[in-house]
Design an enzyme around this catalytic site. Structure first.
Site, PDB file in Angstrom:
ATOM      1  N   THR A  16       6.949  12.202   0.233  1.00  0.00           N
ATOM      2  CA  THR A  16       7.432  11.767   1.551  1.00  0.00           C
ATOM      3  C   THR A  16       8.840  12.260   1.826  1.00  0.00           C
ATOM      4  O   THR A  16       9.174  12.595   2.961  1.00  0.00           O
ATOM      5  CB  THR A  16       7.368  10.222   1.635  1.00  0.00           C
ATOM      6  OG1 THR A  16       5.997   9.843   1.622  1.00  0.00           O
ATOM      7  CG2 THR A  16       8.028   9.688   2.888  1.00  0.00           C
ATOM      8  N   THR A  89       6.448   9.088  -4.154  1.00  0.00           N
ATOM      9  CA  THR A  89       6.622   7.815  -4.864  1.00  0.00           C
ATOM     10  C   THR A  89       5.326   7.296  -5.499  1.00  0.00           C
ATOM     11  O   THR A  89       5.382   6.540  -6.466  1.00  0.00           O
ATOM     12  CB  THR A  89       7.170   6.719  -3.919  1.00  0.00           C
ATOM     13  OG1 THR A  89       6.231   6.502  -2.870  1.00  0.00           O
ATOM     14  CG2 THR A  89       8.523   7.100  -3.359  1.00  0.00           C
TER      15      THR A  89
HETATM   16  N1  ASP Z   1       1.994   9.694  -0.669  1.00  0.00           N
HETATM   17  C1  ASP Z   1       3.389   9.986  -0.866  1.00  0.00           C
HETATM   18  C2  ASP Z   1       3.505  10.677  -2.227  1.00  0.00           C
HETATM   19  O1  ASP Z   1       3.449  10.025  -3.212  1.00  0.00           O
HETATM   20  C3  ASP Z   1       4.161   8.726  -0.834  1.00  0.00           C
HETATM   21  C4  ASP Z   1       5.660   8.878  -1.022  1.00  0.00           C
HETATM   22  O2  ASP Z   1       6.202   9.893  -1.397  1.00  0.00           O
HETATM   23  O3  ASP Z   1       6.331   7.853  -0.798  1.00  0.00           O
HETATM   24  O4  ASP Z   1       3.647  11.874  -2.257  1.00  0.00           O
END
Ligand code: ASP
Length: 212
Positions: A16, A89
Protein backbone atom coordinates in the site's frame (compact mmCIF):
# COMPACT_ATOMS: atom_id res chain seq x y z
CA UNK A 1 33.21 15.03 16.36
CA UNK A 2 31.16 15.06 13.15
CA UNK A 3 30.29 11.52 12.10
CA UNK A 4 29.82 10.69 8.42
CA UNK A 5 26.29 10.23 7.16
CA UNK A 6 25.17 6.61 7.08
CA UNK A 7 24.74 4.93 3.69
CA UNK A 8 21.37 3.23 3.41
CA UNK A 9 19.92 1.07 0.64
CA UNK A 10 16.16 1.42 0.22
CA UNK A 11 14.74 -1.76 -1.32
CA UNK A 12 11.15 -1.41 -2.52
CA UNK A 13 8.85 -4.41 -2.96
CA UNK A 14 5.37 -2.82 -3.26
CA UNK A 15 2.44 -2.77 -0.83
CA UNK A 16 0.00 0.00 0.00
CA UNK A 17 2.83 2.43 0.76
CA UNK A 18 3.64 2.37 -2.99
CA UNK A 19 0.05 2.34 -4.28
CA UNK A 20 -1.86 4.73 -6.48
CA UNK A 21 -5.60 4.67 -7.11
CA UNK A 22 -6.60 3.00 -10.37
CA UNK A 23 -9.91 1.76 -11.84
CA UNK A 24 -9.11 -1.62 -10.32
CA UNK A 25 -8.48 -0.20 -6.83
CA UNK A 26 -5.11 0.48 -5.26
CA UNK A 27 -2.15 -0.72 -7.34
CA UNK A 28 1.53 -0.65 -6.29
CA UNK A 29 3.21 1.53 -8.93
CA UNK A 30 5.21 4.14 -6.99
CA UNK A 31 8.92 3.42 -7.44
CA UNK A 32 11.65 3.25 -4.81
CA UNK A 33 13.05 6.51 -6.15
CA UNK A 34 9.67 8.26 -5.87
CA UNK A 35 9.17 6.88 -2.34
CA UNK A 36 12.43 8.49 -1.30
CA UNK A 37 11.35 11.86 -2.74
CA UNK A 38 8.60 12.01 -0.07
CA UNK A 39 11.09 12.07 2.81
CA UNK A 40 13.53 14.89 1.96
CA UNK A 41 14.38 15.28 5.67
CA UNK A 42 16.35 12.01 5.45
CA UNK A 43 19.09 13.87 3.58
CA UNK A 44 20.12 15.55 6.82
CA UNK A 45 21.30 12.28 8.41
CA UNK A 46 21.84 9.65 5.68
CA UNK A 47 22.65 9.04 2.04
CA UNK A 48 20.10 6.74 0.44
CA UNK A 49 20.37 4.70 -2.74
CA UNK A 50 17.32 2.89 -4.05
CA UNK A 51 16.58 -0.52 -5.55
CA UNK A 52 13.24 -1.55 -7.04
CA UNK A 53 13.20 -5.29 -6.51
CA UNK A 54 9.50 -5.91 -7.29
CA UNK A 55 6.27 -3.95 -7.01
CA UNK A 56 3.63 -6.37 -5.74
CA UNK A 57 0.83 -6.62 -3.22
CA UNK A 58 2.33 -8.51 -0.31
CA UNK A 59 -0.48 -11.08 -0.41
CA UNK A 60 1.37 -12.39 -3.49
CA UNK A 61 4.72 -12.62 -1.66
CA UNK A 62 6.20 -16.14 -1.98
CA UNK A 63 9.29 -17.88 -0.61
CA UNK A 64 11.13 -17.04 -3.87
CA UNK A 65 10.55 -13.33 -3.15
CA UNK A 66 11.97 -13.69 0.38
CA UNK A 67 15.06 -15.32 -1.12
CA UNK A 68 15.35 -12.47 -3.67
CA UNK A 69 15.14 -9.85 -0.89
CA UNK A 70 17.78 -11.63 1.21
CA UNK A 71 20.01 -11.97 -1.89
CA UNK A 72 19.70 -8.21 -2.57
CA UNK A 73 20.77 -7.46 1.00
CA UNK A 74 23.67 -9.93 0.74
CA UNK A 75 24.87 -8.50 -2.60
CA UNK A 76 24.95 -4.98 -1.16
CA UNK A 77 25.87 -5.82 2.43
CA UNK A 78 29.44 -4.52 2.30
CA UNK A 79 28.46 -1.28 0.53
CA UNK A 80 25.85 0.02 2.98
CA UNK A 81 25.48 0.66 6.71
CA UNK A 82 21.82 -0.31 6.78
CA UNK A 83 18.85 -1.45 4.72
CA UNK A 84 15.21 -0.36 4.59
CA UNK A 85 12.73 -2.62 2.82
CA UNK A 86 9.30 -1.21 1.95
CA UNK A 87 6.61 -3.90 1.93
CA UNK A 88 2.86 -4.46 2.14
CA UNK A 89 1.48 -4.86 5.62
CA UNK A 90 -0.56 -8.03 5.08
CA UNK A 91 2.41 -10.38 5.04
CA UNK A 92 5.08 -8.08 6.46
CA UNK A 93 5.36 -10.12 9.66
CA UNK A 94 5.95 -13.32 7.66
CA UNK A 95 8.64 -11.66 5.54
CA UNK A 96 10.27 -10.28 8.68
CA UNK A 97 10.33 -13.76 10.22
CA UNK A 98 11.65 -15.37 7.02
CA UNK A 99 14.39 -12.75 6.63
CA UNK A 100 15.35 -13.15 10.29
CA UNK A 101 16.38 -16.73 9.43
CA UNK A 102 17.72 -16.02 5.94
CA UNK A 103 19.95 -13.23 7.33
CA UNK A 104 21.30 -14.33 10.71
CA UNK A 105 23.55 -12.53 13.13
CA UNK A 106 23.36 -9.29 11.11
CA UNK A 107 25.37 -6.50 12.70
CA UNK A 108 23.73 -4.03 10.31
CA UNK A 109 20.05 -3.07 10.55
CA UNK A 110 17.62 -4.56 8.01
CA UNK A 111 14.40 -2.63 8.60
CA UNK A 112 11.05 -3.61 7.08
CA UNK A 113 8.31 -1.01 6.89
CA UNK A 114 5.10 -0.16 5.07
CA UNK A 115 1.99 1.87 5.66
CA UNK A 116 -1.75 1.77 5.97
CA UNK A 117 -2.12 4.59 3.43
CA UNK A 118 -0.23 5.29 0.18
CA UNK A 119 2.66 7.72 0.43
CA UNK A 120 1.15 10.16 -2.08
CA UNK A 121 -1.99 10.79 0.02
CA UNK A 122 -2.35 14.04 1.96
CA UNK A 123 -3.07 12.17 5.17
CA UNK A 124 -0.86 9.11 5.52
CA UNK A 125 1.38 7.22 7.90
CA UNK A 126 3.74 6.34 5.04
CA UNK A 127 6.06 9.32 5.20
CA UNK A 128 6.49 8.98 8.97
CA UNK A 129 7.10 5.22 8.78
CA UNK A 130 9.66 5.61 6.00
CA UNK A 131 11.50 8.45 7.69
CA UNK A 132 11.46 6.60 11.05
CA UNK A 133 12.88 3.52 9.32
CA UNK A 134 15.71 5.47 7.71
CA UNK A 135 16.43 7.05 11.09
CA UNK A 136 16.61 3.67 12.84
CA UNK A 137 18.66 2.17 9.99
CA UNK A 138 21.13 5.05 10.50
CA UNK A 139 21.43 4.51 14.26
CA UNK A 140 24.59 2.79 15.54
CA UNK A 141 22.55 0.87 18.13
CA UNK A 142 20.30 -0.84 15.55
CA UNK A 143 21.07 -4.27 14.10
CA UNK A 144 19.36 -7.31 12.65
CA UNK A 145 16.02 -7.81 10.92
CA UNK A 146 13.30 -5.67 12.48
CA UNK A 147 9.98 -4.03 11.65
CA UNK A 148 9.44 -0.27 12.07
CA UNK A 149 5.80 0.78 12.20
CA UNK A 150 3.95 3.59 13.95
CA UNK A 151 7.05 4.77 15.76
CA UNK A 152 7.97 1.34 17.15
CA UNK A 153 10.89 -0.99 16.45
CA UNK A 154 9.76 -4.63 16.59
CA UNK A 155 12.00 -7.72 16.47
CA UNK A 156 11.55 -9.47 13.11
CA UNK A 157 10.54 -12.73 14.76
CA UNK A 158 7.93 -11.08 17.01
CA UNK A 159 5.82 -8.85 14.77
CA UNK A 160 2.13 -9.49 14.17
CA UNK A 161 -0.37 -7.42 12.22
CA UNK A 162 -3.25 -6.96 14.63
CA UNK A 163 -5.21 -4.05 13.12
CA UNK A 164 -6.38 -3.60 9.55
CA UNK A 165 -7.01 0.15 9.49
CA UNK A 166 -5.32 1.72 12.50
CA UNK A 167 -1.87 3.25 12.08
CA UNK A 168 -0.98 1.23 15.17
CA UNK A 169 -1.19 -1.97 13.10
CA UNK A 170 1.65 -4.10 14.50
CA UNK A 171 2.27 -5.56 17.92
CA UNK A 172 5.33 -7.30 19.34
CA UNK A 173 4.28 -10.71 20.66
CA UNK A 174 5.71 -11.81 24.03
CA UNK A 175 8.68 -9.49 23.67
CA UNK A 176 9.18 -5.78 24.41
CA UNK A 177 9.45 -3.19 21.67
CA UNK A 178 13.16 -2.72 20.93
CA UNK A 179 12.97 1.04 20.49
CA UNK A 180 10.68 3.91 19.60
CA UNK A 181 11.11 6.92 17.38
CA UNK A 182 9.85 10.19 18.79
CA UNK A 183 10.18 13.07 16.34
CA UNK A 184 13.84 12.93 15.36
CA UNK A 185 15.05 10.79 18.28
CA UNK A 186 15.47 7.02 18.54
CA UNK A 187 14.94 5.75 22.09
CA UNK A 188 16.28 2.23 22.58
CA UNK A 189 14.72 0.04 25.32
CA UNK A 190 16.93 -2.91 24.44
CA UNK A 191 20.45 -1.77 23.64
CA UNK A 192 22.41 -5.03 23.36
CA UNK A 193 24.36 -4.78 20.11
CA UNK A 194 27.63 -5.08 22.03
CA UNK A 195 26.72 -8.72 22.79
CA UNK A 196 26.56 -9.64 19.09
CA UNK A 197 29.41 -11.97 18.07
CA UNK A 198 30.34 -13.79 14.90
CA UNK A 199 29.83 -13.15 11.21
CA UNK A 200 26.59 -12.41 9.42
CA UNK A 201 25.29 -15.59 7.78
CA UNK A 202 23.05 -15.61 4.69
CA UNK A 203 20.99 -18.63 3.64
CA UNK A 204 19.85 -19.14 0.05
CA UNK A 205 17.18 -21.81 0.35
CA UNK A 206 13.85 -22.34 2.02
CA UNK A 207 11.91 -25.59 2.21
CA UNK A 208 8.44 -24.77 0.92
CA UNK A 209 7.00 -28.11 2.05
CA UNK A 210 5.83 -26.60 5.33
CA UNK A 211 2.26 -25.84 6.28
CA UNK A 212 0.31 -24.81 9.32
N1 ASP B 1 -2.64 -5.61 0.62
C1 ASP B 1 -1.60 -4.67 0.97
C2 ASP B 1 -0.29 -5.46 1.00
O1 ASP B 1 -0.05 -6.15 1.93
C3 ASP B 1 -1.91 -4.09 2.30
C4 ASP B 1 -0.90 -3.07 2.80
O2 ASP B 1 0.19 -2.89 2.31
O3 ASP B 1 -1.25 -2.43 3.82
O4 ASP B 1 0.47 -5.35 0.07
Amino acid sequence: MVSAKKRILLIATGGTIACKRSDGGLTPVITSHELLSYVPAAKSFCVVHTLQLMNIDSTNMQAEHWIAIAAAVEKNYAKYDGFVITHGTDTMAYTAAALSYLIRNAAKPVIITGAQKPIDMDVTDARTNLLDSLRIASDDRAYGVNIVFDGKLIAGTRGKKERTHSYNAFASINFPYLASVQDDRCIFYIDDKAGLAGDTVFSHELDEKVTL
